[in-house]
Design an enzyme around this catalytic site. Sequence first.
Site, short mmCIF file in Angstrom:
data_model
loop_
_atom_site.label_atom_id
_atom_site.label_comp_id
_atom_site.label_asym_id
_atom_site.label_seq_id
_atom_site.Cartn_x
_atom_site.Cartn_y
_atom_site.Cartn_z
N ALA A 185 102.20 36.97 117.62
CA ALA A 185 100.82 37.31 117.98
C ALA A 185 100.67 37.83 119.40
CB ALA A 185 99.89 36.12 117.80
N GLY A 186 99.86 38.87 119.50
CA GLY A 186 99.45 39.38 120.81
C GLY A 186 100.21 40.60 121.30
N ASN B 224 102.05 42.46 113.52
CA ASN B 224 101.41 43.06 112.36
C ASN B 224 100.45 44.17 112.80
OD1 ASN B 224 100.01 43.67 109.99
ND2 ASN B 224 99.74 41.58 109.37
N GLY C 199 96.16 39.82 117.30
CA GLY C 199 95.51 41.12 117.15
C GLY C 199 94.95 41.70 118.43
N LYS D 137 104.82 29.91 107.42
CA LYS D 137 104.32 30.09 108.78
C LYS D 137 103.00 29.33 108.86
CE LYS D 137 102.02 33.27 111.77
NZ LYS D 137 101.52 34.62 112.00
#
Lengths: 333, 257
Positions: free
Chosen positions: B184-185, B206, B157, B96
Amino acid sequence: MRVLVKGAGVAGLTAAFELAARGAAVTVVETRHCLGGNASWMAGGMLAPWCERESAEQPVLDLGRDAADWWDAALPGHVTRAGTLVVAMPRDAGELDRFASRTSGYQWVDEDEITLLEPDLAGRFHRGLFFPGEAHLDPRRAMAALHEKLAERGVEFRFGIDARHVAGFEYEIDCTGMAAGDERLRGVRGEMVILCAPDVSLARPVRLLHPRFSLYLAPRADHHFMAGATMIESRSAEPITGRSMMELLNAAYSVHPAFGEAAIVETGVGIRPAYPDNLPRVERQGRTVAINGLYRHGFLLAPAMAQRAADLVFRSDKPAEYADETDSQRRSA
Amino acid sequence: MLDLYGTKLPSRLLLGTAQYPSPAILADAVKASRASVVTVSLRREMAGGRSGEKFWSLIQSLRLRILPNTAGCHSVKEAVTTAQMARDVFGTNWIKLEVIGNHDTLQPDVFGLVEAARVLCEDDFAVFPYTTDDLVVAERLLAVGCKVLMPWCAPIGSALGPVNATALRSMRGHFPDIPLIVDAGLGRPSHAALVMELGFDAVLLNTAVAKAADPVGMARAFGNAVDAGREAYRSGLLEPRDVAVPSTPTIGRAVFQ
């Protein structure tokens, strides 16, 4: 009863204290030539079970709740019971709400209340969390004082000795952390910086929340402060990296610009022994009791672990395995 | 089934492994999420002496496909070096690719990203580029050899969820055959369900799981949301209408009143 304690970190010293208090004839062996050089020496010394609950599970709060009382009784005058102040920069205000939602035992404080608690932080933070029940101590002074007190009480210390070369004990308490060679353990690297900032006074540990770089500043004597600590999945004991140093100093500078003028007195790296669930264990196998996995909670959890280890030694008829107890607590948490 | 670089995967959730309260909770969360791929970030100091191998072996014991990332790299050179280290450590050519352009927003440096992707694709890496929703950048990434695209839907995040659903929709429309993973997000399971309803092939997250009060419960919730969004997309969603339509016909009343 003759008991050998292996390792003179905070786990070994507190275990020696509990055992001696219950009448055992204790010998402490340590492979290093003096106190220090271990993870305990690099610790922050915060007795902050309520704050730790933000990321730690319930057993850490349960086992650490009475730690300040234990240290206060063992070493009168070493524990400062002034609580913990948690702050965040205005744009990270959401972090305070998140921290509050994960913890208990705090009160919200506004700018004026923060000023009353820490005059040097006047006007710097609009909102914060105050954990009045928490305490802190200076780990190095505490370890030295505990060593001295134990020696006075007849505990024998043998530094620079490999434990394999001593014999004649009824029980062994293994407090050697990573060196115990327990396959389940992993090392979690923590980096810290000790600063001397003559222009700053803090009465209590201050935690600065940030989405990425959270930091605590633990006040020590003579305007010294420990800034810590990183959490890296590694057992490398190489010196602190530029990135970590930058993050710690940046965060300290955000708490108070006078840290920009601080002298960097020391940098350090400690390797914290941790089990996969990050919870400590006291386990007995035959005539050996092992205390390990104190992770980032050495000073907070060592007293409770020492008491449990002493229980196992003195009540050997009782088959209680405290590891099982903490396991079940974790599952129900 | 989701097909990424020729590997068929049963789950459309990819889960990151950072910031969990403990490795044990991480393992439980991964199981609860039913994710089939986990991402791991390789910090340089962890690679040197293989000193972090205990954590790696805990992750490897999950027996899932591992997608190493180049999190925190700010230059092409750094990202390429990290990718090569990751290939050695994890024994996979999957990477990634993150090349961060802005320290504050962790926005990708799309110029560096295309360059690093070119270098790594030539070196036989299977590159999963963390990119924006910009279509031109996406085309450049495909041109240098990427076969998967991973657009953000908001900063890493941030938990904001899809801040520009129109851009995501348009991306899906432009690249109907390229696996698109929102990376993401995402903050809530409903965000994941929404982007899956838009036809995205998978999501990667995550922080939203790791920093939840109960990461295991949140992981399960995200797993269910991804399934729900995917099934909704495949089942054909009803387009919004201006008038109310009763689901049960009311018989015996005049229609136009």
